[in-house]
Scaffold this motif. Structure first.
Motif, PDB file in Angstrom:
ATOM      1  N   GLN A 157       0.836  -1.200   0.000  1.00 34.46           N
ATOM      2  CA  GLN A 157       0.000   0.000   0.000  1.00 34.46           C
ATOM      3  C   GLN A 157       0.866   1.242   0.000  1.00 34.46           C
ATOM      4  OE1 GLN A 157      -2.764  -0.982   3.385  1.00 34.46           O
ATOM      5  NE2 GLN A 157      -4.217  -0.289   1.841  1.00 34.46           N
ATOM      6  N   GLY A 158       0.323   2.304  -0.584  1.00 34.07           N
ATOM      7  CA  GLY A 158       0.959   3.608  -0.548  1.00 34.07           C
ATOM      8  C   GLY A 158       2.134   3.751  -1.500  1.00 34.07           C
ATOM      9  N   ILE A 159       2.752   4.927  -1.450  1.00 31.42           N
ATOM     10  CA  ILE A 159       3.888   5.243  -2.315  1.00 31.42           C
ATOM     11  C   ILE A 159       5.080   4.348  -1.992  1.00 31.42           C
ATOM     12  CG2 ILE A 159       5.539   7.037  -2.998  1.00 31.42           C
ATOM     13  CD1 ILE A 159       2.699   7.585  -3.991  1.00 31.42           C
ATOM     14  N   ASP A 160       5.401   4.206  -0.708  1.00 30.43           N
ATOM     15  CA  ASP A 160       6.518   3.331  -0.334  1.00 30.43           C
ATOM     16  C   ASP A 160       6.222   1.888  -0.718  1.00 30.43           C
ATOM     17  OD1 ASP A 160       8.054   5.419   0.638  1.00 30.43           O
ATOM     18  OD2 ASP A 160       7.360   5.158   2.709  1.00 30.43           O
ATOM     19  N   GLY A 161       4.973   1.485  -0.583  1.00 36.45           N
ATOM     20  CA  GLY A 161       4.572   0.144  -0.996  1.00 36.45           C
ATOM     21  C   GLY A 161       4.718  -0.045  -2.494  1.00 36.45           C
ATOM     22  N   ALA A 162       4.375   0.995  -3.274  1.00 40.47           N
ATOM     23  CA  ALA A 162       4.542   0.928  -4.729  1.00 40.47           C
ATOM     24  C   ALA A 162       6.017   0.777  -5.077  1.00 40.47           C
ATOM     25  CB  ALA A 162       3.957   2.170  -5.391  1.00 40.47           C
ATOM     26  N   ARG A 163       6.866   1.553  -4.422  1.00 44.45           N
ATOM     27  CA  ARG A 163       8.302   1.452  -4.671  1.00 44.45           C
ATOM     28  C   ARG A 163       8.803   0.043  -4.349  1.00 44.45           C
ATOM     29  NH1 ARG A 163       9.390   5.584  -2.219  1.00 44.45           N
ATOM     30  NH2 ARG A 163       9.489   6.952  -4.026  1.00 44.45           N
ATOM     31  N   GLN A 164       8.396  -0.495  -3.214  1.00 44.87           N
ATOM     32  CA  GLN A 164       8.823  -1.841  -2.819  1.00 44.87           C
ATOM     33  C   GLN A 164       8.299  -2.887  -3.808  1.00 44.87           C
ATOM     34  OE1 GLN A 164       7.834  -2.861   1.211  1.00 44.87           O
ATOM     35  NE2 GLN A 164       8.960  -4.780   1.126  1.00 44.87           N
ATOM     36  N   PHE A 165       7.050  -2.744  -4.227  1.00 48.47           N
ATOM     37  CA  PHE A 165       6.445  -3.669  -5.189  1.00 48.47           C
ATOM     38  C   PHE A 165       7.281  -3.731  -6.465  1.00 48.47           C
ATOM     39  CE2 PHE A 165       3.630  -4.832  -8.642  1.00 48.47           C
ATOM     40  CZ  PHE A 165       2.794  -5.794  -8.107  1.00 48.47           C
ATOM     41  N   TRP A 166       7.617  -2.554  -7.028  1.00 53.59           N
ATOM     42  CA  TRP A 166       8.344  -2.525  -8.303  1.00 53.59           C
ATOM     43  C   TRP A 166       9.814  -2.887  -8.139  1.00 53.59           C
ATOM     44  CZ3 TRP A 166       5.436  -3.458 -12.061  1.00 53.59           C
ATOM     45  CH2 TRP A 166       4.107  -3.032 -12.039  1.00 53.59           C
ATOM     46  N   GLU A 167      10.411  -2.584  -6.988  1.00 48.50           N
ATOM     47  CA  GLU A 167      11.781  -3.042  -6.737  1.00 48.50           C
ATOM     48  C   GLU A 167      11.827  -4.564  -6.652  1.00 48.50           C
ATOM     49  OE1 GLU A 167      12.898  -0.876  -3.215  1.00 48.50           O
ATOM     50  OE2 GLU A 167      13.556   0.868  -4.391  1.00 48.50           O
ATOM     51  N   THR A 168      10.847  -5.152  -6.001  1.00 47.13           N
ATOM     52  CA  THR A 168      10.765  -6.616  -5.915  1.00 47.13           C
ATOM     53  C   THR A 168      10.614  -7.216  -7.306  1.00 47.13           C
ATOM     54  OG1 THR A 168       9.807  -6.519  -3.693  1.00 47.13           O
ATOM     55  CG2 THR A 168       9.440  -8.548  -4.946  1.00 47.13           C
ATOM     56  N   TYR A 169       9.763  -6.626  -8.124  1.00 44.98           N
ATOM     57  CA  TYR A 169       9.585  -7.075  -9.504  1.00 44.98           C
ATOM     58  C   TYR A 169      10.916  -7.058 -10.244  1.00 44.98           C
ATOM     59  CZ  TYR A 169       8.318  -6.619 -14.456  1.00 44.98           C
ATOM     60  OH  TYR A 169       8.245  -6.766 -15.813  1.00 44.98           O
ATOM     61  N   LEU A 170      11.601  -5.919 -10.241  1.00 46.65           N
ATOM     62  CA  LEU A 170      12.851  -5.779 -10.987  1.00 46.65           C
ATOM     63  C   LEU A 170      13.941  -6.715 -10.477  1.00 46.65           C
ATOM     64  CD1 LEU A 170      12.999  -1.892 -11.262  1.00 46.65           C
ATOM     65  CD2 LEU A 170      12.562  -3.512 -13.146  1.00 46.65           C
ATOM     66  N   HIS A 171      13.982  -6.935  -9.174  1.00 49.43           N
ATOM     67  CA  HIS A 171      15.047  -7.727  -8.552  1.00 49.43           C
ATOM     68  C   HIS A 171      15.088  -9.178  -9.050  1.00 49.43           C
ATOM     69  CE1 HIS A 171      18.054  -8.719  -5.604  1.00 49.43           C
ATOM     70  NE2 HIS A 171      17.336  -9.755  -5.241  1.00 49.43           N
ATOM     71  N   GLN A 172      13.977  -9.697  -9.536  1.00 49.23           N
ATOM     72  CA  GLN A 172      13.922 -11.087 -10.010  1.00 49.23           C
ATOM     73  C   GLN A 172      14.686 -11.299 -11.309  1.00 49.23           C
ATOM     74  OE1 GLN A 172       9.734 -12.717  -9.721  1.00 49.23           O
ATOM     75  NE2 GLN A 172       9.388 -10.558 -10.140  1.00 49.23           N
ATOM     76  N   PHE A 173      14.884 -10.235 -12.066  1.00 50.46           N
ATOM     77  CA  PHE A 173      15.352 -10.354 -13.438  1.00 50.46           C
ATOM     78  C   PHE A 173      16.716  -9.709 -13.654  1.00 50.46           C
ATOM     79  CE2 PHE A 173      10.684  -9.773 -13.496  1.00 50.46           C
ATOM     80  CZ  PHE A 173      10.319 -11.010 -13.981  1.00 50.46           C
ATOM     81  N   GLU A 174      17.489 -10.328 -14.518  1.00 46.33           N
ATOM     82  CA  GLU A 174      18.689  -9.680 -15.046  1.00 46.33           C
ATOM     83  C   GLU A 174      18.249  -8.635 -16.075  1.00 46.33           C
ATOM     84  OE1 GLU A 174      22.499  -8.744 -15.105  1.00 46.33           O
ATOM     85  OE2 GLU A 174      21.731 -10.367 -13.854  1.00 46.33           O
ATOM     86  N   SER A 175      17.250  -9.008 -16.868  1.00 45.20           N
ATOM     87  CA  SER A 175      16.631  -8.089 -17.823  1.00 45.20           C
ATOM     88  C   SER A 175      15.193  -8.543 -18.047  1.00 45.20           C
ATOM     89  CB  SER A 175      17.395  -8.074 -19.153  1.00 45.20           C
ATOM     90  OG  SER A 175      17.291  -9.333 -19.784  1.00 45.20           O
ATOM     91  N   ILE A 176      14.330  -7.575 -18.377  1.00 47.08           N
ATOM     92  CA  ILE A 176      12.921  -7.896 -18.630  1.00 47.08           C
ATOM     93  C   ILE A 176      12.343  -6.804 -19.535  1.00 47.08           C
ATOM     94  CG2 ILE A 176      12.045  -6.712 -16.565  1.00 47.08           C
ATOM     95  CD1 ILE A 176      10.742 -10.081 -17.951  1.00 47.08           C
ATOM     96  N   ARG A 177      11.445  -7.196 -20.414  1.00 44.84           N
ATOM     97  CA  ARG A 177      10.779  -6.247 -21.318  1.00 44.84           C
ATOM     98  C   ARG A 177       9.349  -6.709 -21.521  1.00 44.84           C
ATOM     99  NH1 ARG A 177      10.909  -1.117 -23.690  1.00 44.84           N
ATOM    100  NH2 ARG A 177       9.785  -1.218 -25.646  1.00 44.84           N
ATOM    101  N   SER A 178       8.403  -5.837 -21.244  1.00 47.19           N
ATOM    102  CA  SER A 178       6.984  -6.136 -21.434  1.00 47.19           C
ATOM    103  C   SER A 178       6.495  -5.479 -22.717  1.00 47.19           C
ATOM    104  CB  SER A 178       6.165  -5.627 -20.247  1.00 47.19           C
ATOM    105  OG  SER A 178       6.558  -6.283 -19.063  1.00 47.19           O
ATOM    106  N   GLU A 179       5.694  -6.230 -23.459  1.00 50.44           N
ATOM    107  CA  GLU A 179       5.033  -5.722 -24.660  1.00 50.44           C
ATOM    108  C   GLU A 179       3.531  -5.895 -24.451  1.00 50.44           C
ATOM    109  OE1 GLU A 179       6.453  -4.149 -27.124  1.00 50.44           O
ATOM    110  OE2 GLU A 179       8.522  -4.541 -26.488  1.00 50.44           O
ATOM    111  N   PHE A 180       2.753  -4.952 -24.935  1.00 48.35           N
ATOM    112  CA  PHE A 180       1.323  -4.920 -24.674  1.00 48.35           C
ATOM    113  C   PHE A 180       0.540  -5.233 -25.943  1.00 48.35           C
ATOM    114  CE2 PHE A 180       3.590  -2.428 -21.661  1.00 48.35           C
ATOM    115  CZ  PHE A 180       3.037  -2.817 -20.457  1.00 48.35           C
ATOM    116  N   SER A 181      -0.348  -6.227 -25.854  1.00 46.36           N
ATOM    117  CA  SER A 181      -1.185  -6.575 -27.002  1.00 46.36           C
ATOM    118  C   SER A 181      -2.530  -5.856 -26.963  1.00 46.36           C
ATOM    119  CB  SER A 181      -1.420  -8.091 -27.067  1.00 46.36           C
ATOM    120  OG  SER A 181      -2.072  -8.539 -25.908  1.00 46.36           O
TER     121      SER A 181
END
Length: 124
Positions: free
Chosen positions: A42-66
């Protein structure tokens, strides 16, 4: 001016490329809720933690939208992500993200994805 779905898609791609969560974090409201299959924040700090956790899993990642679907105060993004895990294993997975927003800020974000792509096959 792009709608929230396109703005969010652009910010996610910028975050993935730069490895900096701030382009996404700036889109979230102070009381935002974020959720996926494994975590909730929750919140801004929660958003930062959420996206840092996402990025931390990957050496590289790229999303494409259909598909980017948007109506009053809500959007759905259908995507495929391709990349490399931290252990060097390639990954490709698909999912859908749902966003609820008001006054230009994301109030609620939930994403559902093919979690089987993250399971390491056992040696046999």
């Amino acid at each position: 001016m792009p709608g929230m779905a396109q703005t969010f898609a652009n910010a996610l791609q910028e975050t993935e490329e730069s490895r900096d969560p701030e382009p996404l974090v700036r889109l979230f409201a102070e009381d935002a809720e974020l959720r996926n299959l494994a975590i909730a924040h929750q919140g801004i700090d929660g958003a930062r933690q959420f996206w840092e956790t996402y990025l931390h899993q990957f050496e590289s990642i790229r999303s494409e939208f259909s598909h980017l679907i948007e109506s009053e105060g809500q959007a759905a993004l259908v995507w495929t992500s391709d990349g490399t895990m931290k252990d060097g294993r390639p990954i490709s997975y698909r999912g859908v993200s749902v966003i609820e927003f008001a006054e230009g800020k994301v109030r609620r974000f939930e994403t559902i994805y093919d979690s089987a792509a993250f399971v390491r096959p056992e040696a046999g």
